[in-house]
Design an enzyme around this catalytic site. Structure first.
Site, PDB file in Angstrom:
ATOM      1  N   ASP A 173       0.827  -1.204   0.000  1.00 64.28           N
ATOM      2  CA  ASP A 173       0.000   0.000   0.000  1.00 64.28           C
ATOM      3  C   ASP A 173       0.860   1.253   0.000  1.00 64.28           C
ATOM      4  O   ASP A 173       0.516   2.269  -0.631  1.00 64.28           O
ATOM      5  CB  ASP A 173      -0.898  -0.013   1.245  1.00 64.28           C
ATOM      6  CG  ASP A 173      -1.965   1.070   1.224  1.00 64.28           C
ATOM      7  OD1 ASP A 173      -2.577   1.290   0.167  1.00 64.28           O
ATOM      8  OD2 ASP A 173      -2.179   1.704   2.270  1.00 64.28           O
ATOM      9  N   HIS A 257      -5.292   2.819  -6.525  1.00 63.22           N
ATOM     10  CA  HIS A 257      -6.406   2.655  -5.593  1.00 63.22           C
ATOM     11  C   HIS A 257      -7.741   2.462  -6.318  1.00 63.22           C
ATOM     12  O   HIS A 257      -8.644   1.811  -5.785  1.00 63.22           O
ATOM     13  CB  HIS A 257      -6.475   3.832  -4.617  1.00 63.22           C
ATOM     14  CG  HIS A 257      -5.641   3.619  -3.391  1.00 63.22           C
ATOM     15  ND1 HIS A 257      -4.280   3.818  -3.385  1.00 63.22           N
ATOM     16  CD2 HIS A 257      -5.963   3.190  -2.133  1.00 63.22           C
ATOM     17  CE1 HIS A 257      -3.796   3.538  -2.176  1.00 63.22           C
ATOM     18  NE2 HIS A 257      -4.808   3.155  -1.397  1.00 63.22           N
ATOM     19  N   HIS A 260      -7.806  -1.131  -6.983  1.00 67.61           N
ATOM     20  CA  HIS A 260      -8.206  -1.775  -5.730  1.00 67.61           C
ATOM     21  C   HIS A 260      -9.720  -1.715  -5.560  1.00 67.61           C
ATOM     22  O   HIS A 260     -10.374  -2.714  -5.242  1.00 67.61           O
ATOM     23  CB  HIS A 260      -7.543  -1.082  -4.536  1.00 67.61           C
ATOM     24  CG  HIS A 260      -8.227  -1.352  -3.225  1.00 67.61           C
ATOM     25  ND1 HIS A 260      -9.316  -0.624  -2.786  1.00 67.61           N
ATOM     26  CD2 HIS A 260      -8.006  -2.291  -2.279  1.00 67.61           C
ATOM     27  CE1 HIS A 260      -9.728  -1.099  -1.626  1.00 67.61           C
ATOM     28  NE2 HIS A 260      -8.948  -2.103  -1.291  1.00 67.61           N
ATOM     29  N   HIS A 274      -6.195  -5.217   1.727  1.00 66.48           N
ATOM     30  CA  HIS A 274      -6.229  -3.943   1.000  1.00 66.48           C
ATOM     31  C   HIS A 274      -4.899  -3.654   0.295  1.00 66.48           C
ATOM     32  O   HIS A 274      -4.861  -3.366  -0.899  1.00 66.48           O
ATOM     33  CB  HIS A 274      -6.555  -2.811   1.991  1.00 66.48           C
ATOM     34  CG  HIS A 274      -6.373  -1.436   1.447  1.00 66.48           C
ATOM     35  ND1 HIS A 274      -7.369  -0.748   0.793  1.00 66.48           N
ATOM     36  CD2 HIS A 274      -5.296  -0.603   1.459  1.00 66.48           C
ATOM     37  CE1 HIS A 274      -6.927   0.443   0.424  1.00 66.48           C
ATOM     38  NE2 HIS A 274      -5.660   0.557   0.808  1.00 66.48           N
TER      39      HIS A 274
END
Length: 365
Positions: A173, A257, A260, A274
């Protein structure tokens, strides 16, 4: 040519400490504020992991367990409970969802918030925002709050006992901080000082984690707090949080993101952390940018760290075009941050995902 828009700086919590035994500060800091009672929000696993390190703050606490998802409804429940119990502060002790819920409840009630992360899986302890999902775990939105968190206390003795998979996800991340900030700022003719700080922090994130992330993972497996472990933890929490804190919308999220968020709409990925999904999103973003050389540079690091590189690594059949199209549709939905890269059509993302799969087939193992 891109032009620089105004930046709102929310660079840091009011108070931040990270060292072994840091929770001994709690009674002192709470006494300084003359608080008389508070609410401690936690998860079942996080409280079990942290309770032997937790220090009695010297005032009565209402203990409240969260209900598994960071939803607006859950934040409202927590806020109402805090007010009902006449709490004067909220402690959030847990992973990212617990911390986000504590921040959201603090924003609703106006109460100061203390965050104690039990995982180094993201920069949630630092950033003044919460990411909201629906009850099924699908991404909905993120909300930036007008006030930064009052205090963050990072206890390495708690984090060293956490599963290594969460640290790995935090590394993935946080590596994304550089790639997402870089693509948003590369074309700017000038950069304000706050943005320069954000980009320095983003580059520090990538370089430190690629250099020391594997050592930190070895440390957590051995259960031994080392310099590399502490540097990795603070890179994820502090340096990662500074990218958005100083860069504002130039330093928060872009392509990775959004990928994601698209992945969260597939049940196959709900068990994937995540940061692992974001790490895969970096590679798709680089494919969309037409940067196979950078993908090639990252692949050995991904393999060493155990980060996913392909759809198969995420439990998705790469031959299922319908699943790829579902990811692409959600990743390019209205309001998604991938639009900041001028990627607006689902077909662009579908092509990017398929291009990555083709490049991986020909990459050197």
């Amino acid at each position: 040519m891109l032009t620089l828009s105004s930046i709102q700086v929310q660079g840091a919590p009011a108070i931040y400490h990270c060292y072994q035994g840091v929770l001994e500060l709690l009674p002192e800091k709470i006494a300084e504020q003359q608080f008389s009672c508070g609410l401690l929000l936690h998860g079942e696993k996080s409280w079990k992991a942290a309770k032997r390190h937790f220090v009695d703050p010297g005032v009565p606490l209402t203990y409240l367990s969260y209900r598994h998802e960071c939803t607006h409804e859950e934040a409202g429940r927590i806020g109402k409970t805090a007010l009902k119990e006449n709490s004067e502060f909220i402690i959030g002790l847990g992973g990212g969802k617990v911390l986000d819920l504590a921040k959201a409840a603090g924003n609703q009630t106006g109460l100061p918030v203390i965050l104690i992360p039990t995982l180094a899986s993201n920069c949630a302890a630092w950033t003044p925002l919460s990411v909201f999902y629906d009850q099924e775990g699908n991404f909905e939105e993120y909300v930036i709050f007008p006030r930064s968190t009052w205090m963050v206390l990072v206890e390495p003795n708690i984090l060293i006992e956490s599963p290594s998979s969460f640290l790995r996800a935090g590394i993935g991340d946080t590596i994304a901080k550089w790639y997402e900030a870089d693509v948003l700022t590369r074309g700017l003719p000038t950069k304000a000082i706050p943005l320069e700080i954000a980009l320095h922090a983003a580059r520090l994130c990538r370089d430190t984690l690629l250099a020391e992330g594997s050592e930190a993972l070895e440390a957590i497996k051995a259960g031994s707090v080392t310099e590399s472990f502490n540097r990795t933890v603070e890179t994820i929490i502090m340096a990662g949080g500074m990218v958005g804190g100083f860069g504002d919308h130039y330093g928060r999220i872009s392509g990775a993101h959004s990928i994601h968020n698209g992945l969260t709409h597939l049940p196959e990925t709900h068990s994937i952390l995540h940061g692992d999904k974001v790490a895969y999103g970096i590679l798709v973003q680089l494919a969309l940018e037409g940067r196979p050389d950078e993908i090639k540079r990252l692949l050995p690091h991904y393999r060493e760290l155990g980060l996913p590189t392909s759809l198969s690594d995420l439990g998705i059949n790469p031959k299922r075009k319908d699943l790829i199209e579902s990811i692409a549709a959600a990743a390019t939905a209205p309001g998604e941050s991938i639009h900041l890269m001028n990627i607006t059509e689902r077909d662009q993302v579908t092509t990017g995902i398929q291009q990555l799969e083709q490049w991986l087939e020909h990459a050197t193992p």
